[in-house]
Design a protein around this motif. Structure first.
Motif, PDB file in Angstrom:
ATOM      1  N   ALA A  69       0.829  -1.197   0.000  1.00  0.00           N
ATOM      2  CA  ALA A  69       0.000   0.000   0.000  1.00  0.00           C
ATOM      3  C   ALA A  69       0.863   1.246   0.000  1.00  0.00           C
ATOM      4  N   MET A  70       0.282   2.334  -0.508  1.00  0.00           N
ATOM      5  CA  MET A  70       0.918   3.637  -0.416  1.00  0.00           C
ATOM      6  C   MET A  70      -0.111   4.640   0.034  1.00  0.00           C
ATOM      7  N   GLY A  71       0.341   5.600   0.796  1.00  0.00           N
ATOM      8  CA  GLY A  71      -0.600   6.553   1.347  1.00  0.00           C
ATOM      9  C   GLY A  71      -0.044   7.959   1.384  1.00  0.00           C
ATOM     10  N   TRP A  72      -0.937   8.874   1.685  1.00  0.00           N
ATOM     11  CA  TRP A  72      -0.583  10.276   1.886  1.00  0.00           C
ATOM     12  C   TRP A  72      -1.029  10.697   3.278  1.00  0.00           C
ATOM     13  N   PHE A  73      -0.139  11.403   3.939  1.00  0.00           N
ATOM     14  CA  PHE A  73      -0.429  11.997   5.232  1.00  0.00           C
ATOM     15  C   PHE A  73      -0.064  13.475   5.155  1.00  0.00           C
ATOM     16  N   ARG A  74      -0.504  14.242   6.138  1.00  0.00           N
ATOM     17  CA  ARG A  74      -0.126  15.647   6.171  1.00  0.00           C
ATOM     18  C   ARG A  74       0.078  16.099   7.609  1.00  0.00           C
ATOM     19  N   GLN A  75       0.895  17.132   7.735  1.00  0.00           N
ATOM     20  CA  GLN A  75       1.179  17.666   9.062  1.00  0.00           C
ATOM     21  C   GLN A  75       1.230  19.185   8.992  1.00  0.00           C
ATOM     22  N   ALA A  76       0.295  19.809   9.705  1.00  0.00           N
ATOM     23  CA  ALA A  76       0.259  21.264   9.799  1.00  0.00           C
ATOM     24  C   ALA A  76       1.097  21.696  10.995  1.00  0.00           C
ATOM     25  N   PRO A  77       1.553  22.945  11.004  1.00  0.00           N
ATOM     26  CA  PRO A  77       2.380  23.422  12.126  1.00  0.00           C
ATOM     27  C   PRO A  77       1.680  23.240  13.465  1.00  0.00           C
ATOM     28  N   GLY A  78       2.380  22.648  14.398  1.00  0.00           N
ATOM     29  CA  GLY A  78       1.837  22.469  15.735  1.00  0.00           C
ATOM     30  C   GLY A  78       0.843  21.334  15.877  1.00  0.00           C
ATOM     31  N   LYS A  79       0.653  20.574  14.808  1.00  0.00           N
ATOM     32  CA  LYS A  79      -0.318  19.470  14.857  1.00  0.00           C
ATOM     33  C   LYS A  79       0.371  18.145  14.557  1.00  0.00           C
ATOM     34  N   GLU A  80      -0.298  17.074  14.913  1.00  0.00           N
ATOM     35  CA  GLU A  80       0.235  15.753  14.629  1.00  0.00           C
ATOM     36  C   GLU A  80       0.025  15.402  13.147  1.00  0.00           C
ATOM     37  N   ARG A  81       0.845  14.498  12.685  1.00  0.00           N
ATOM     38  CA  ARG A  81       0.681  14.019  11.317  1.00  0.00           C
ATOM     39  C   ARG A  81      -0.629  13.239  11.220  1.00  0.00           C
ATOM     40  N   GLU A  82      -1.422  13.526  10.184  1.00  0.00           N
ATOM     41  CA  GLU A  82      -2.718  12.890  10.055  1.00  0.00           C
ATOM     42  C   GLU A  82      -2.893  12.213   8.707  1.00  0.00           C
ATOM     43  N   PHE A  83      -3.707  11.187   8.729  1.00  0.00           N
ATOM     44  CA  PHE A  83      -4.006  10.416   7.525  1.00  0.00           C
ATOM     45  C   PHE A  83      -4.805  11.250   6.534  1.00  0.00           C
ATOM     46  N   VAL A  84      -4.487  11.099   5.237  1.00  0.00           N
ATOM     47  CA  VAL A  84      -5.227  11.767   4.176  1.00  0.00           C
ATOM     48  C   VAL A  84      -5.894  10.733   3.266  1.00  0.00           C
ATOM     49  N   ALA A  85      -5.086   9.832   2.694  1.00  0.00           N
ATOM     50  CA  ALA A  85      -5.634   8.846   1.758  1.00  0.00           C
ATOM     51  C   ALA A  85      -4.644   7.705   1.599  1.00  0.00           C
ATOM     52  N   THR A  86      -5.169   6.546   1.205  1.00  0.00           N
ATOM     53  CA  THR A  86      -4.312   5.411   0.937  1.00  0.00           C
ATOM     54  C   THR A  86      -4.859   4.600  -0.217  1.00  0.00           C
ATOM     55  N   ILE A  87      -3.976   3.893  -0.892  1.00  0.00           N
ATOM     56  CA  ILE A  87      -4.369   2.996  -1.965  1.00  0.00           C
ATOM     57  C   ILE A  87      -3.693   1.653  -1.742  1.00  0.00           C
ATOM     58  N   ILE A  88      -4.480   0.609  -1.847  1.00  0.00           N
ATOM     59  CA  ILE A  88      -3.972  -0.756  -1.734  1.00  0.00           C
ATOM     60  C   ILE A  88      -3.725  -1.252  -3.152  1.00  0.00           C
ATOM     61  N   TRP A  89      -2.474  -1.586  -3.478  1.00  0.00           N
ATOM     62  CA  TRP A  89      -2.137  -1.928  -4.854  1.00  0.00           C
ATOM     63  C   TRP A  89      -2.944  -3.120  -5.359  1.00  0.00           C
ATOM     64  N   SER A  90      -3.071  -4.153  -4.531  1.00  0.00           N
ATOM     65  CA  SER A  90      -3.805  -5.332  -4.959  1.00  0.00           C
ATOM     66  C   SER A  90      -5.299  -5.065  -4.858  1.00  0.00           C
ATOM     67  N   GLY A  91      -5.952  -4.899  -5.977  1.00  0.00           N
ATOM     68  CA  GLY A  91      -7.384  -4.631  -5.989  1.00  0.00           C
ATOM     69  C   GLY A  91      -7.728  -3.167  -6.141  1.00  0.00           C
ATOM     70  N   GLY A  92      -6.778  -2.277  -5.812  1.00  0.00           N
ATOM     71  CA  GLY A  92      -6.997  -0.852  -6.015  1.00  0.00           C
ATOM     72  C   GLY A  92      -7.912  -0.171  -5.015  1.00  0.00           C
ATOM     73  N   SER A  93      -8.161  -0.787  -3.877  1.00  0.00           N
ATOM     74  CA  SER A  93      -9.032  -0.142  -2.872  1.00  0.00           C
ATOM     75  C   SER A  93      -8.397   1.157  -2.393  1.00  0.00           C
ATOM     76  N   THR A  94      -9.254   2.149  -2.166  1.00  0.00           N
ATOM     77  CA  THR A  94      -8.795   3.443  -1.666  1.00  0.00           C
ATOM     78  C   THR A  94      -9.595   3.836  -0.432  1.00  0.00           C
ATOM     79  N   TYR A  95      -8.953   4.597   0.435  1.00  0.00           N
ATOM     80  CA  TYR A  95      -9.584   5.087   1.652  1.00  0.00           C
ATOM     81  C   TYR A  95      -9.200   6.543   1.847  1.00  0.00           C
TER      82      TYR A  95
END
Length: 126
Positions: A34-60
């Motif tokens: 799987a590969m995903g994207w996360f983001r982190q704003a100043p003063g905040k924790e890193r948070e989940f944005v989106a992910t893709i599972i290569w096998s089957g192509g599921s996204t969240y």
């Protein structure tokens, strides 16, 4: 090992669009689950944005970006993309690409990933 390099960040006005890219390389990439994207704003924790599972192509997606962001991947180019539409000021953050080889789970948390890129800055102005 898997090396990840993000690109495509920048400054955009609210309501605009950007497309981030994450190019992957390394001997271990072929076994990436799987590969995903996360983001982190100043003063905040890193948070989940989106992910893709290569096998089957599921996204969240995080609820905050659902309907506005789209994650996609190109296996031939070893690249994952994040198309961001209708950007808001609150989307301003450093965006990180991540990859993981463990073949289970939806990969929604930072500790679900073993490999990380250096990040690319996205700034949305009002």
């Amino acid at each position: 090992q898997v090396q990840l390099v993000e690109s495509g960040g920048g400054l955009v006005q609210a309501g605009g669009s950007l497309r981030l890219s994450c190019a992957a390389s390394g001997r271990a990439f072929s076994s990436t689950y799987a590969m995903g994207w996360f983001r982190q704003a100043p003063g905040k924790e890193r948070e989940f944005v989106a992910t893709i599972i290569w096998s089957g192509g599921s996204t969240y997606y995080a609820d905050s970006v659902k309907g506005r962001f789209t994650i996609s991947g190109d296996n031939a180019k070893n690249t994952v993309y994040l198309l961001m539409n209708s950007l808001k000021v609150e989307d301003t953050a450093v965006y990180y690409c991540a990859a993981d080889r463990r073949p289970y789970g939806m990969k929604l948390r930072t500790y679900d990933y073993d490999y990380w890129g250096q990040g690319t800055q996205v700034t949305v102005s009002s």
